[in-house]
Scaffold this active site. Sequence first.
Site, mmCIF file in Angstrom:
data_model
loop_
_atom_site.group_PDB
_atom_site.id
_atom_site.type_symbol
_atom_site.label_atom_id
_atom_site.label_comp_id
_atom_site.label_asym_id
_atom_site.label_seq_id
_atom_site.Cartn_x
_atom_site.Cartn_y
_atom_site.Cartn_z
ATOM 1 N N LYS A 9 41.630 49.516 29.956
ATOM 2 C CA LYS A 9 41.548 50.284 28.715
ATOM 3 C C LYS A 9 41.420 49.358 27.508
ATOM 4 O O LYS A 9 41.991 48.265 27.485
ATOM 5 C CB LYS A 9 42.805 51.149 28.576
ATOM 6 N N LYS A 14 43.270 42.634 27.754
ATOM 7 C CA LYS A 14 42.394 41.933 28.695
ATOM 8 C C LYS A 14 42.065 40.517 28.221
ATOM 9 O O LYS A 14 42.064 39.579 29.016
ATOM 10 C CB LYS A 14 41.096 42.723 28.887
ATOM 11 N N LYS A 40 32.383 42.697 20.002
ATOM 12 C CA LYS A 40 33.271 42.127 18.970
ATOM 13 C C LYS A 40 33.312 40.609 19.059
ATOM 14 O O LYS A 40 33.796 39.952 18.146
ATOM 15 C CB LYS A 40 34.692 42.684 19.115
ATOM 16 N N ASP A 133 37.269 50.459 28.802
ATOM 17 C CA ASP A 133 37.177 51.191 30.063
ATOM 18 C C ASP A 133 35.773 51.747 30.259
ATOM 19 O O ASP A 133 35.563 52.677 31.021
ATOM 20 C CB ASP A 133 38.197 52.328 30.108
#
Length: 279
Positions: A9, A14, A40, A133
Amino acid sequence: MRQIAIYGKGGIGKSTISSNLSMALRERGLNVMQIGCDPKRDSTRVLTKGRFIPTVLDTYRKFHDSGKKDTDISLDDIVFRSDEGIYCVEAGGPKPGVGCAGRGVLTALQKLKNLDAFGAYKIDFAIYDVLGDVVCGGFAMPMREGFSKEIYIIISGEFMALYAANNICEAIKTFASRSKIGLGGVICNSRNVYGEREIAEEFSRRIGSKLIYFVPRDNIVQDAEINKKTVIEYAPKSNQADIYRDMARCVLENDRSDIPKPLTMEELEDLVQSYNKGL
């Protein structure tokens, strides 16, 4: 060489997991490349002391604007070596509101393959840090085309994190036979949810996998990121740094490759509710 993809998610941590994993593996003397698959372009930020490195798509645009060809792009234009010796790549994306955000992933992975980046740098471990996700289109490339055979899903005990993880399991199941990929396991990046470890272990078991590691929550993670460093670099003797090192050991020793069995929405809701009764 092992290639792993980190999914989960959005906002689950991460990039934090990926960067500290990269550092821990590098400490062991392994050649590591971390590939940020998010427009990003912030996956490798703490590895490069806060520097936002040029992305693959930005480099393509720069070459086009100057009249050069795509074939003129070299590894030196898109791969950047951190002070600690980790090779960093950011796929990038289109300008906001224009085009498909997954295009950068496809372009970056194909370019790295064409230039034999892993062979040129003698990479032992490639880590793909994949956007949120989203498992369709370009963001599914690491698993869909078999660039990464080994998938790890980052979760917490929160329902939406598990919901996203369950969707990712569906994608792995879809691509497993075609791309020869598998779920290496689940890593829980704790949010201090009630019964979190038990929820993570039970979710992992029910989808036919294993909880590879439980990472406890610690404010030192935020402190390190504010200082534009991984925890391992910022506080090398801290308990949290040792946790990331131990997580890396578990990943290194792991040889699982499961085809997950996604839960139904009812099963997922029942799982979370069963550990929150009376609250």
